[in-house]
Design a protein around this motif. Structure first.
Motif, PDB file in Angstrom:
ATOM      1  N   LEU A 291       0.771  -1.127   0.456  1.00  0.00           N
ATOM      2  CA  LEU A 291       0.208  -0.131   0.159  1.00  0.00           C
ATOM      3  C   LEU A 291       1.324   1.218   0.284  1.00  0.00           C
ATOM      4  CD1 LEU A 291      -2.780  -1.046   2.545  1.00  0.00           C
ATOM      5  CD2 LEU A 291      -3.124  -0.455   0.016  1.00  0.00           C
ATOM      6  N   VAL A 292       1.836   1.146   0.902  1.00  0.00           N
ATOM      7  CA  VAL A 292       2.739   2.116   1.296  1.00  0.00           C
ATOM      8  C   VAL A 292       3.724   1.847  -0.142  1.00  0.00           C
ATOM      9  CG1 VAL A 292       4.653   3.051   2.348  1.00  0.00           C
ATOM     10  CG2 VAL A 292       2.479   2.174   3.091  1.00  0.00           C
ATOM     11  N   LEU A 294       2.441   2.021  -3.476  1.00  0.00           N
ATOM     12  CA  LEU A 294       2.017   2.527  -4.150  1.00  0.00           C
ATOM     13  C   LEU A 294       1.737   3.462  -4.147  1.00  0.00           C
ATOM     14  CD1 LEU A 294      -0.003  -1.067  -4.449  1.00  0.00           C
ATOM     15  CD2 LEU A 294       1.333  -0.463  -5.997  1.00  0.00           C
ATOM     16  N   VAL A 295       2.105   3.912  -2.962  1.00  0.00           N
ATOM     17  CA  VAL A 295       0.974   5.882  -2.535  1.00  0.00           C
ATOM     18  C   VAL A 295       2.421   6.190  -3.702  1.00  0.00           C
ATOM     19  CG1 VAL A 295       1.717   7.613  -1.411  1.00  0.00           C
ATOM     20  CG2 VAL A 295       0.566   5.773  -0.415  1.00  0.00           C
TER      21      VAL A 295
ATOM     22  N   LEU B 324      -4.390   9.391  -6.060  1.00  0.00           N
ATOM     23  CA  LEU B 324      -4.001   8.617  -4.739  1.00  0.00           C
ATOM     24  C   LEU B 324      -5.292   8.046  -4.154  1.00  0.00           C
ATOM     25  CD1 LEU B 324      -0.865   8.118  -2.496  1.00  0.00           C
ATOM     26  CD2 LEU B 324      -1.899  10.624  -2.153  1.00  0.00           C
ATOM     27  N   ASN B 331      -6.969   0.210  -3.684  1.00  0.00           N
ATOM     28  CA  ASN B 331      -5.539  -1.113  -3.575  1.00  0.00           C
ATOM     29  C   ASN B 331      -5.967  -1.811  -2.226  1.00  0.00           C
ATOM     30  OD1 ASN B 331      -4.004  -0.440  -5.754  1.00  0.00           O
ATOM     31  ND2 ASN B 331      -2.815   1.098  -4.753  1.00  0.00           N
ATOM     32  N   MET B 372      -1.422   5.072   6.423  1.00  0.00           N
ATOM     33  CA  MET B 372      -0.783   5.748   5.103  1.00  0.00           C
ATOM     34  C   MET B 372      -1.220   6.826   5.374  1.00  0.00           C
ATOM     35  SD  MET B 372      -0.830   3.337   2.921  1.00  0.00           S
ATOM     36  CE  MET B 372      -2.097   3.418   1.287  1.00  0.00           C
TER      37      MET B 372
END
Lengths: 456, 456
Positions: A291-292, A294-295, B324, B331, B372
């Motif tokens: 997840l991070v 892909l940020v 984003l 995701n 996130m």
């Protein structure tokens, strides 16, 4: 016969016997169903009751049931047994299962249990644990049957009768020489159907496959499946027979490998355990890295939009089609990646086919892109005719680009010896998003003639 | 032993013999490697040379090799044989393979081939084809061995010796009564190890599993894998034995089912064939329905943005974070869906666990969302501090929402008897996108105090 209704009646019986702590009743019911169903019964119990139920089982049955328990469940269970119960259980297990369990247990507990084993079992367990994780050595058993080529079939059968009772699998019999060199791997049926007076040599064809203990388990899966085998001999560097992996273990490996690929394709790191038993902390750790990561890709998309701020402010309608366009590129890319990852995993396509696949993909993607372009251009025409052409053109481009990313990323990863399944849907989507943003606003800036492309 | 180097040497030999049209040499090389490797050799040839190579094989070997060819390749090959060759090939095939092939061939050709078969084989083939597609009946063979409970083990072994030569699998022997009622399913080893004078009855435990010919093949996979069996008896409505499915067929089914789930998860409809052999038209047809369906969800996202146009125009920086935020929700949702779909497919979690899973998912998703949120709020702070709080808040919400969509969609689909794998990454992502847009601009409108929410 174990049909649904019968099994459910027995499970209810087990439940009641457990409630009343009725040892005799519990054992009587447990003996009427396959061991795997008793293990299932334990699996779905609350952990406290699971220990109570397990203690009701006679020792030998307990050992057998334990082998079919989910590893995490087994680990929890063993923590609640006393030293004596634990030692008995460990001593009775198959060497490969025992090694797998000991590795999961806290080091101190595992060490104590290991030293309590008889010397030969201890040595065997240590040898298995010395093989790398996910290697064939970790799944093999030494409980196989080997005969000699110069014996008659009658002699071989007599040998099997005398010594075969403990072998994990008798459906496949190995032929070795006096030094233990593997000469062939034959189904038991050949001995049963063969002429008792003929030699074993006479029924050999030497067209067998074998794996090394250091080989990856995946290789064992492929070999066994490709050649329709029931068991695969494991040899050392000198081709001496040292063990066997059986088809039931291999089916479990295949299922685990598939789960790993499936999760990876959904951008989840390998859980290595049952989802049901996974803790919140574990799930967080297995999901957060992707997840991070892909940020960062998605920040690039944002930066792309910021770069084209003038274009966007001049024609706000462009933003309405932004999610649609970037999502379509990502969807087409996910499709291509999914097809490629699976085809590479099954050996359906090979690396050297990539050029032909690329040509076909370009044709398919352009056809898909044009189909989608017509659909969205019509929608755009009705709502914001000034951007209809831009939207249609962009759609064709993003579907093509997304598809190519999806096709090529698994191939490139595979080339660099990474798992192609790392080219997950979310990763491909994120890469396609960045490309989509750039293409969309470039086309818009050019077509709508909004000044120069900024920065020029 | 068939090691890599040896196999490659043989394959080169086959190649050269084929070039020189050297019949004798070709056969000699072909006999040195397993049939599956000969089939592989044909698979990778160009289709013209494939026919030439196949014609070089002796008839019986040809039939065996054909059984291991990819169905589409086999279909293409059979189209290039003459009537006589074709009939011989069809007559020699296993009944289940034959039925599968005939169904793929053009109706006229299939009809001709069927009528050319001997009467009993013709009837058998028609019976198999009468079972639904993907049913156990389509994969079963009638070439099994059954013995009677009242026989002695010596009698049973004698029977197996006399009649077992043609059985597809002897590792499992069935016990039936005089009417053909299935009484038990026993491994061959029990007969080999048993006391020859004892009755078959004495080694029976009646803890066997069976499937019906009408059952889905998936049920056979589950049963066989769960109980570690080598073969599964197939019975009719009266529990009479009518056939058997063997583990090698089941492993193929399992692999096909994996592929189907995998593709579905990537929003590709079941190809039903090798990717390598798929035509451009087929690929277009299997991909376009989902791509177009998802366009509608994405148009909703666009409509959402249009609805909040005032908010967006007041604070253009919001748009930089749009890709984003919506991507992160997608995701996280893809991850949850992936975990759930696989766990439901393997039986790792059951429908009744959904409440517990939901509670855990909420905790995991909030933890992920907060992680996130901190990351992106810092980025936002540096670039566009006026939206940092909005971006952070939205991130927490979209990750939570995406995760819940990913968890619940497979459960809901399963509840309505759809395949949970239909909750593909792209579908979950698209749903999460729409939610993400709405939440983002709602929070922004509220927090930034940009007039009223439009429309109020």
């Amino acid at each position: 016969m174990s049909d649904q209704a019968h099994t459910e009646k027995i499970l209810l019986g087990l439940e009641h016997a457990l409630d009343r702590n009725d040892l005799e009743g519990f054992v009587q019911f447990a003996k009427q169903i396959p061991i795997q169903d008793v293990a299932d019964f334990l699996f779905y119990l609350h952990s406290n009751r699971r220990v109570d139920a397990f203690r009701l089982l006679p020792r030998d049955l307990g050992v057998q049931v334990f082998a079919y328990l989910d590893p995490e469940v087994g680990e929890g269970l063993i923590g609640n047994l006393d030293d004596h119960e634990r030692q008995h259980l460990i001593a009775g297990m198959d060497p490969d299962d025992r090694a797998a369990l000991l590795e999961e247990l806290p080091e101190k507990v595992a060490g104590q249990l290991l030293t309590a084993l008889p010397a030969d079992e201890q040595a065997l367990t240590k040898r298995i644990l010395a093989y790398p994780e996910d290697s064939v050595g970790r799944r093999m058993t030494n409980e196989y049957m080997a005969v000699r080529a110069e014996w008659t079939i009658a002699q071989a059968l007599e040998h099997i009768r005398t010594h075969g009772r403990d072998a994990e699998l008798l459906a496949v019999i190995f032929v070795t020489d006096e030094q233990g060199l593997l000469l062939d791997s034959l189904r038991l049926r050949r001995f049963v159907l063969g002429d008792p007076g003929a030699t074993v040599e006479s029924i050999m064809d030497r067209k067998f496959s074998a794996v090394r203990a250091e080989d990856d388990q995946e290789k064992a899966v492929e070999t066994l499946q490709h050649y329709d085998l029931l068991a695969l001999p494991v040899v050392d560097a000198n081709n001496h027979l040292i063990g066997v992996v059986t088809i039931d273990d291999i089916m479990d490996v295949a299922s685990e490998e598939f789960t790993e690929d499936f999760h990876r394709q959904g951008a989840v790191a390998d859980l290595g355990m049952s989802l049901r038993e996974a803790t919140i902390g574990l799930l967080w750790r297995k999901r957060v890295p992707w997840l991070v990561t892909l940020v960062f890709f998605n920040i690039l998309s944002g930066a792309g939009i910021a770069y084209f701020e003038d274009t966007l402010e001049a024609t706000m309608a462009l933003v309405f089609f932004l999610p649609l366009l970037i999502a379509s590129g990502g969807n087409a890319g996910t499709q291509s990646a999914t097809l490629m990852v699976r085809a590479l995993a099954t050996g359906d396509v090979r690396m050297q086919d990539w050029m032909r696949l690329l040509m076909r993909e370009i044709t398919v993607a352009i056809s898909l892109g044009l189909t989608m372009a017509v659909a969205v251009a019509l929608v755009a025409w009705a709502r914001a005719p000034e951007v209809a052409v831009v939207v249609g053109l962009t759609m064709t481009c993003v579907v093509l680009m997304g598809s190519l990313v999806g096709l090529l990323l698994p191939i490139v990863l595979s080339k660099f010896r990474c798992d192609p399944a790392t080219a997950s849907g979310p990763l491909v989507t994120s890469v396609a998003d960045v490309c989509g943003v750039l293409v969309y606003f470039s086309i818009a800036t050019w077509y709508l003639g909004i000044g120069q492309i900024p920065g020029e």
